[in-house]
Design a protein around this motif. Structure first.
Motif, mmCIF file in Angstrom:
data_model
loop_
_atom_site.group_PDB
_atom_site.id
_atom_site.type_symbol
_atom_site.label_atom_id
_atom_site.label_comp_id
_atom_site.label_asym_id
_atom_site.label_seq_id
_atom_site.Cartn_x
_atom_site.Cartn_y
_atom_site.Cartn_z
ATOM 1 N N ARG A 194 0.833 -1.209 0.000
ATOM 2 C CA ARG A 194 0.000 0.000 0.000
ATOM 3 C C ARG A 194 0.868 1.260 0.000
ATOM 4 O O ARG A 194 0.612 2.210 -0.747
ATOM 5 N N ASP A 195 1.916 1.245 0.839
ATOM 6 C CA ASP A 195 2.760 2.430 0.957
ATOM 7 C C ASP A 195 3.520 2.706 -0.338
ATOM 8 O O ASP A 195 3.614 3.857 -0.782
ATOM 9 N N LEU A 196 4.061 1.670 -0.957
ATOM 10 C CA LEU A 196 4.781 1.840 -2.223
ATOM 11 C C LEU A 196 3.842 2.350 -3.318
ATOM 12 O O LEU A 196 4.214 3.202 -4.128
ATOM 13 N N GLY A 197 2.615 1.822 -3.335
ATOM 14 C CA GLY A 197 1.636 2.303 -4.309
ATOM 15 C C GLY A 197 1.266 3.753 -4.071
ATOM 16 O O GLY A 197 1.157 4.540 -5.018
ATOM 17 N N ASP A 198 1.085 4.113 -2.804
ATOM 18 C CA ASP A 198 0.765 5.503 -2.465
ATOM 19 C C ASP A 198 1.862 6.451 -2.940
ATOM 20 O O ASP A 198 1.579 7.509 -3.519
ATOM 21 N N TRP A 199 3.120 6.077 -2.686
ATOM 22 C CA TRP A 199 4.225 6.962 -3.066
ATOM 23 C C TRP A 199 4.416 7.022 -4.577
ATOM 24 O O TRP A 199 4.826 8.059 -5.106
ATOM 25 N N THR A 200 4.084 5.948 -5.271
ATOM 26 C CA THR A 200 4.106 6.002 -6.739
ATOM 27 C C THR A 200 3.158 7.082 -7.237
ATOM 28 O O THR A 200 3.522 7.927 -8.060
ATOM 29 N N LEU A 201 1.947 7.071 -6.714
ATOM 30 C CA LEU A 201 0.937 8.042 -7.133
ATOM 31 C C LEU A 201 1.331 9.458 -6.725
ATOM 32 O O LEU A 201 1.144 10.420 -7.489
ATOM 33 N N ARG A 202 1.877 9.604 -5.534
ATOM 34 C CA ARG A 202 2.296 10.928 -5.066
ATOM 35 C C ARG A 202 3.396 11.506 -5.945
ATOM 36 O O ARG A 202 3.374 12.700 -6.289
ATOM 37 N N PHE A 203 4.359 10.683 -6.331
ATOM 38 C CA PHE A 203 5.433 11.173 -7.192
ATOM 39 C C PHE A 203 4.923 11.490 -8.595
ATOM 40 O O PHE A 203 5.384 12.440 -9.233
ATOM 41 N N LEU A 204 3.967 10.708 -9.086
ATOM 42 C CA LEU A 204 3.363 11.024 -10.384
ATOM 43 C C LEU A 204 2.692 12.394 -10.344
ATOM 44 O O LEU A 204 2.866 13.216 -11.248
ATOM 45 N N LEU A 205 1.908 12.634 -9.295
ATOM 46 C CA LEU A 205 1.215 13.915 -9.172
ATOM 47 C C LEU A 205 2.198 15.058 -8.947
ATOM 48 O O LEU A 205 2.022 16.157 -9.485
ATOM 49 N N LEU A 206 3.235 14.797 -8.177
ATOM 50 C CA LEU A 206 4.255 15.821 -7.954
ATOM 51 C C LEU A 206 4.959 16.179 -9.252
ATOM 52 O O LEU A 206 5.209 17.361 -9.531
ATOM 53 N N PHE B 223 11.700 8.559 -9.852
ATOM 54 C CA PHE B 223 11.323 8.018 -8.548
ATOM 55 C C PHE B 223 9.906 7.442 -8.593
ATOM 56 O O PHE B 223 9.621 6.452 -7.899
ATOM 57 N N ALA B 224 9.021 8.033 -9.380
ATOM 58 C CA ALA B 224 7.685 7.448 -9.551
ATOM 59 C C ALA B 224 7.803 6.042 -10.128
ATOM 60 O O ALA B 224 7.139 5.101 -9.658
ATOM 61 N N PHE B 225 8.671 5.885 -11.132
ATOM 62 C CA PHE B 225 8.879 4.557 -11.719
ATOM 63 C C PHE B 225 9.537 3.618 -10.704
ATOM 64 O O PHE B 225 9.162 2.451 -10.604
ATOM 65 N N PHE B 226 10.499 4.119 -9.941
ATOM 66 C CA PHE B 226 11.189 3.300 -8.943
ATOM 67 C C PHE B 226 10.212 2.727 -7.925
ATOM 68 O O PHE B 226 10.226 1.520 -7.635
ATOM 69 N N TYR B 227 9.329 3.588 -7.409
ATOM 70 C CA TYR B 227 8.370 3.107 -6.402
ATOM 71 C C TYR B 227 7.331 2.185 -7.035
ATOM 72 O O TYR B 227 6.882 1.226 -6.395
ATOM 73 N N ALA B 228 6.957 2.447 -8.283
ATOM 74 C CA ALA B 228 6.030 1.546 -8.980
ATOM 75 C C ALA B 228 6.675 0.179 -9.186
ATOM 76 O O ALA B 228 6.027 -0.867 -9.015
ATOM 77 N N PHE B 229 7.953 0.185 -9.564
ATOM 78 C CA PHE B 229 8.664 -1.076 -9.782
ATOM 79 C C PHE B 229 8.797 -1.859 -8.477
ATOM 80 O O PHE B 229 8.590 -3.078 -8.449
ATOM 81 N N MET B 230 9.123 -1.171 -7.379
ATOM 82 C CA MET B 230 9.218 -1.839 -6.086
ATOM 83 C C MET B 230 7.850 -2.368 -5.633
ATOM 84 O O MET B 230 7.760 -3.425 -4.996
ATOM 85 N N HIS B 231 6.805 -1.633 -5.970
ATOM 86 C CA HIS B 231 5.429 -2.078 -5.699
ATOM 87 C C HIS B 231 5.166 -3.397 -6.425
ATOM 88 O O HIS B 231 4.629 -4.357 -5.838
ATOM 89 N N LEU B 232 5.565 -3.469 -7.691
ATOM 90 C CA LEU B 232 5.385 -4.683 -8.499
ATOM 91 C C LEU B 232 6.222 -5.834 -7.953
ATOM 92 O O LEU B 232 5.728 -6.962 -7.827
#
Length: 201
Positions: A43-55, A81-90
């Motif tokens: 959940r946290d990794l997904g949240d940060w992916t979205l936050r970095f995308l919006l940022l 970093f958005a991609f990094f957190y998305a990749f770690m989420h995956l």
């Protein structure tokens, strides 16, 4: 003198962007991630992916509003970093949550719309990450590069929808992200319409 002031800022931004995953690592080793740490990490990794995308989407409007052109130098880093957190989420979903059980993972992708949409968004992020370096802009051409990187708009929309479908009870957080995304996209649509009117005149 100006160069001395500017130099520390980029490494500082980089370190700040790493803080969420450093916190997760710390939480794992200190058992501070609750009764279901895997779910917490996902959940946290997904949240940060979205936050970095919006940022990342907020950087251009911020420059236009404040006149701070220097903020643009951080957009590529934020996007990566958005991609990094998305990749770690995956990786967490495939390797930790499902232990590389490909049959179950495929069933999830097919049967659960939020996973289908999330996977689609991640795969659309891959070409953006690959073509992020300046050398790739020269290689594929600025025009094609700009068109390709407009994929970030549907990716962000898919990210919000993914989160909205995932949440079953409290919808406040995905709705907040949806409002922020609507404002950011609305600003771009309005600006393009204004530009179109000025060209006609």
């Amino acid at each position: 003198m100006g160069a001395v002031r500017k130099w520390p800022l980029k490494p500082l931004v980089f370190m700040v962007c790493l803080l969420p995953i450093l916190w997760l690592v710390y939480g794992v080793f200190t058992s501070q991630l609750g009764a279901n740490p895997i779910e917490y990490i996902l959940r946290d990794l997904g949240d940060w992916t979205l936050r970095f995308l919006l940022l990342g989407l907020a950087i251009s409007p911020l420059r236009r509003i404040t006149g701070w052109n220097g903020v643009m130098r951080y957009r590529r880093m934020i996007g990566l970093f958005a991609f990094f957190y998305a990749f770690m989420h995956l990786v967490t979903y495939i390797g930790v949550d499902h232990f590389f059980d490909w049959a179950t993972i495929w069933k999830d992708i097919v049967k659960r719309p939020y996973i289908t949409i999330g996977m689609g968004a991640l795969f659309l992020l891959i070409p953006l990450a690959i073509t992020s370096p300046k050398a790739m802009v020269r290689k594929i051409g600025a025009g094609r590069w700009k068109k390709l990187h407009k994929l970030v708009y549907p990716i962000a929309i898919m990210g919000v929808v993914h989160f909205f479908l995932l949440v079953k009870a409290d919808l406040r957080e995905p709705l907040l992200y949806g409002v922020i995304l609507s404002v950011l996209l609305g600003e771009r649509i309005y600006r393009n319409k204004v530009k179109g009117v000025l060209r006609v005149r």
